[in-house]
Enzyme design. Structure first.
Site, PDB file in Angstrom:
ATOM      1  N   TRP A  19       0.842  -1.196   0.000  1.00 11.73           N
ATOM      2  CA  TRP A  19       0.000   0.000   0.000  1.00 11.73           C
ATOM      3  C   TRP A  19       0.877   1.245   0.000  1.00 11.73           C
ATOM      4  O   TRP A  19       1.854   1.339   0.739  1.00 11.73           O
ATOM      5  CB  TRP A  19      -0.910  -0.013   1.227  1.00 11.73           C
ATOM      6  CG  TRP A  19      -1.800   1.193   1.324  1.00 11.73           C
ATOM      7  CD1 TRP A  19      -2.717   1.604   0.423  1.00 11.73           C
ATOM      8  CD2 TRP A  19      -1.852   2.133   2.408  1.00 11.73           C
ATOM      9  NE1 TRP A  19      -3.356   2.751   0.854  1.00 11.73           N
ATOM     10  CE2 TRP A  19      -2.834   3.100   2.077  1.00 11.73           C
ATOM     11  CE3 TRP A  19      -1.166   2.256   3.617  1.00 11.73           C
ATOM     12  CZ2 TRP A  19      -3.146   4.169   2.912  1.00 11.73           C
ATOM     13  CZ3 TRP A  19      -1.473   3.318   4.447  1.00 11.73           C
ATOM     14  CH2 TRP A  19      -2.455   4.260   4.089  1.00 11.73           C
ATOM     15  N   ASP A  42       1.512  -8.733  -1.075  1.00  7.91           N
ATOM     16  CA  ASP A  42       0.118  -8.296  -1.035  1.00  7.91           C
ATOM     17  C   ASP A  42      -0.042  -6.976  -1.776  1.00  7.91           C
ATOM     18  O   ASP A  42       0.698  -6.017  -1.526  1.00  7.91           O
ATOM     19  CB  ASP A  42      -0.321  -8.116   0.421  1.00  7.91           C
ATOM     20  CG  ASP A  42      -1.767  -7.644   0.536  1.00  7.91           C
ATOM     21  OD1 ASP A  42      -2.655  -8.503   0.625  1.00  7.91           O
ATOM     22  OD2 ASP A  42      -1.997  -6.419   0.527  1.00  7.91           O
ATOM     23  N   TYR A  47      -4.719   0.016  -5.135  1.00 12.39           N
ATOM     24  CA  TYR A  47      -3.399   0.614  -4.884  1.00 12.39           C
ATOM     25  C   TYR A  47      -2.799   1.218  -6.146  1.00 12.39           C
ATOM     26  O   TYR A  47      -1.881   2.040  -6.064  1.00 12.39           O
ATOM     27  CB  TYR A  47      -2.423  -0.431  -4.330  1.00 12.39           C
ATOM     28  CG  TYR A  47      -2.780  -1.031  -3.004  1.00 12.39           C
ATOM     29  CD1 TYR A  47      -3.837  -0.534  -2.230  1.00 12.39           C
ATOM     30  CD2 TYR A  47      -2.066  -2.115  -2.500  1.00 12.39           C
ATOM     31  CE1 TYR A  47      -4.167  -1.101  -1.018  1.00 12.39           C
ATOM     32  CE2 TYR A  47      -2.391  -2.687  -1.281  1.00 12.39           C
ATOM     33  CZ  TYR A  47      -3.442  -2.184  -0.549  1.00 12.39           C
ATOM     34  OH  TYR A  47      -3.758  -2.762   0.650  1.00 12.39           O
ATOM     35  N   HIS A 105     -12.120  -6.329  -1.014  1.00 11.91           N
ATOM     36  CA  HIS A 105     -11.307  -5.377  -0.255  1.00 11.91           C
ATOM     37  C   HIS A 105     -12.055  -4.795   0.947  1.00 11.91           C
ATOM     38  O   HIS A 105     -11.504  -4.682   2.037  1.00 11.91           O
ATOM     39  CB  HIS A 105     -10.845  -4.249  -1.179  1.00 11.91           C
ATOM     40  CG  HIS A 105      -9.628  -3.533  -0.690  1.00 11.91           C
ATOM     41  ND1 HIS A 105      -8.786  -2.847  -1.535  1.00 11.91           N
ATOM     42  CD2 HIS A 105      -9.091  -3.389   0.543  1.00 11.91           C
ATOM     43  CE1 HIS A 105      -7.793  -2.321  -0.836  1.00 11.91           C
ATOM     44  NE2 HIS A 105      -7.958  -2.633   0.427  1.00 11.91           N
ATOM     45  N   SER A 137     -11.599  -8.873   3.252  1.00 10.29           N
ATOM     46  CA  SER A 137     -10.770  -7.924   3.993  1.00 10.29           C
ATOM     47  C   SER A 137     -11.684  -6.924   4.681  1.00 10.29           C
ATOM     48  O   SER A 137     -12.697  -6.500   4.112  1.00 10.29           O
ATOM     49  CB  SER A 137      -9.808  -7.198   3.040  1.00 10.29           C
ATOM     50  OG  SER A 137      -8.959  -6.315   3.742  1.00 10.29           O
ATOM     51  N   ASN A 138     -11.335  -6.589   5.908  1.00 10.14           N
ATOM     52  CA  ASN A 138     -12.102  -5.622   6.705  1.00 10.14           C
ATOM     53  C   ASN A 138     -13.514  -6.107   7.017  1.00 10.14           C
ATOM     54  O   ASN A 138     -14.447  -5.318   7.132  1.00 10.14           O
ATOM     55  CB  ASN A 138     -12.146  -4.263   5.993  1.00 10.14           C
ATOM     56  CG  ASN A 138     -10.769  -3.689   5.758  1.00 10.14           C
ATOM     57  OD1 ASN A 138     -10.050  -3.392   6.705  1.00 10.14           O
ATOM     58  ND2 ASN A 138     -10.378  -3.558   4.496  1.00 10.14           N
ATOM     59  N   GLN A 159      -8.431 -10.262   5.981  1.00  5.37           N
ATOM     60  CA  GLN A 159      -7.308  -9.334   6.163  1.00  5.37           C
ATOM     61  C   GLN A 159      -7.833  -8.079   6.850  1.00  5.37           C
ATOM     62  O   GLN A 159      -8.686  -7.377   6.303  1.00  5.37           O
ATOM     63  CB  GLN A 159      -6.682  -8.992   4.814  1.00  5.37           C
ATOM     64  CG  GLN A 159      -5.433  -8.123   4.943  1.00  5.37           C
ATOM     65  CD  GLN A 159      -4.844  -7.741   3.603  1.00  5.37           C
ATOM     66  OE1 GLN A 159      -4.708  -6.559   3.286  1.00  5.37           O
ATOM     67  NE2 GLN A 159      -4.486  -8.739   2.800  1.00  5.37           N
ATOM     68  N   PRO A 187       0.492  -3.514  10.897  1.00  2.00           N
ATOM     69  CA  PRO A 187       0.899  -4.234  12.106  1.00  2.00           C
ATOM     70  C   PRO A 187       1.709  -3.401  13.091  1.00  2.00           C
ATOM     71  O   PRO A 187       1.850  -3.800  14.256  1.00  2.00           O
ATOM     72  CB  PRO A 187       1.738  -5.392  11.556  1.00  2.00           C
ATOM     73  CG  PRO A 187       2.275  -4.872  10.262  1.00  2.00           C
ATOM     74  CD  PRO A 187       1.178  -4.022   9.690  1.00  2.00           C
ATOM     75  N   ASN A 239      12.526  -6.617   9.283  1.00  2.17           N
ATOM     76  CA  ASN A 239      11.222  -7.260   9.424  1.00  2.17           C
ATOM     77  C   ASN A 239      11.321  -8.779   9.324  1.00  2.17           C
ATOM     78  O   ASN A 239      10.531  -9.498   9.963  1.00  2.17           O
ATOM     79  CB  ASN A 239      10.257  -6.735   8.362  1.00  2.17           C
ATOM     80  CG  ASN A 239       9.797  -5.316   8.635  1.00  2.17           C
ATOM     81  OD1 ASN A 239      10.041  -4.765   9.703  1.00  2.17           O
ATOM     82  ND2 ASN A 239       9.146  -4.709   7.664  1.00  2.17           N
TER      83      ASN A 239
END
Length: 274
Positions: A19, A42, A47, A105, A137-138, A159, A187, A239
């Site tokens: 994103w 992802d 995007y 999404h 997602s969401n 997600q 995150p 990461n």
């Protein structure tokens, strides 16, 4: 890289979120991440970077079948016709013959296109072999339950935003019962964890940064994958370095500190131009 077993599928526990990554930066970041060992990428139609993500995958020294690739349907692509057409357009932009995971999404607006129509079309893409897994997602637990009831193919993941300040206990419990992956975006609470005193203190104990502690907190939970965004090689490497230590149960509880105020504050701060 540790993996998570979901519905007989092995998914890397840590992925690369893209994103706000655009242009050459997006392409270079994806290529660098894959060459470094990432195998989970992802993106989303919204995007506007699927072409750059695909170019980065193609340029990396990794086989396409070794990459778990996710994209998401834009809000304007929920009708049966647009689901089918836009998924093929996404594959074309990404330079791939198939998608490992296609998500809705955001929840459908009921008076525009019913979620049943979108899910039926996504099931058709699974039957056609264009999409291996579908998800959402969401979605709240109740919306996720509805999606599962409507779909012939298993709903693979939900997600959602998940970090120490945003509680997803109810959703995670539901996902574990029904073998659904919870994929955590944002995150690091949009940078909010980086100066959290408790997380800093725990990180000092292990020689880890606050970001690494927050990511470890997520991937140490059963059935949770995380997709942090990163652009520089240093951050990408950092990461990845979250699988060589383990938090205690007491530390896991200390890190969990739900706060809508903190979540909102860090969201607003991340949008400011200074």
């Amino acid at each position: 890289m540790e993996t998570i077993q979901v519905q007989s599928e092995s998914v890397p526990a840590l992925g690369l979120g893209t994103w706000q990554l655009t242009g050459a930066t997006c392409q270079e970041t994806v290529q660098t991440a894959l060459d470094m060992g990432y195998r989970h990428v992802d993106t989303a139609q919204a995007y506007g970077n699927e072409r750059q993500v695909g170019t980065g995958i193609d340029a990396a020294d990794v086989d396409r079948e070794d990459v778990f690739l996710t994209t998401k349907l834009d809000g304007s692509n929920r009708s049966a016709r647009r689901v089918r057409q836009s998924a093929r357009e996404s594959c074309h932009r990404l330079g791939t013959d198939y998608l490992d995971l296609l998500l809705i999404h955001w929840p459908n607006t009921p008076w525009m296109v019913p979620v049943s129509e979108t899910i039926d079309a996504m099931n058709g893409l699974v039957d056609d072999g264009l999409v291996r897994n579908i998800g959402v997602s969401n979605f709240s637990p109740s919306r996720l339950d509805e999606a599962r009831e409507l779909s012939e193919a298993p709903i693979f993941t939900d997600q959602v935003q998940y970090h120490p300040y945003w509680d997803q206990t109810q959703l995670l419990d539901y996902c574990r019962i029904h073998d659904v992956l919870l994929t955590a975006y944002s995150p690091l609470a949009r940078g909010g964890v980086l100066d959290d005193p408790a997380i800093v203190q725990i990180g000092n104990r292990y020689g880890k940064s606050p970001a690494q502690v927050a990511l470890r907190w997520l991937v140490q939970q059963d059935g949770v994958a995380a997709i942090p965004k990163a652009t520089g090689r240093e951050h990408l490497e950092a990461n990845l370095a979250v699988f060589d230590f383990e938090l205690t149960d007491e530390e896991m509880e200390r890190i969990r500190s739900p706060s809508k105020t903190k979540t909102g504050y860090h969201f607003v701060r991340s949008q400011l131009p200074f």
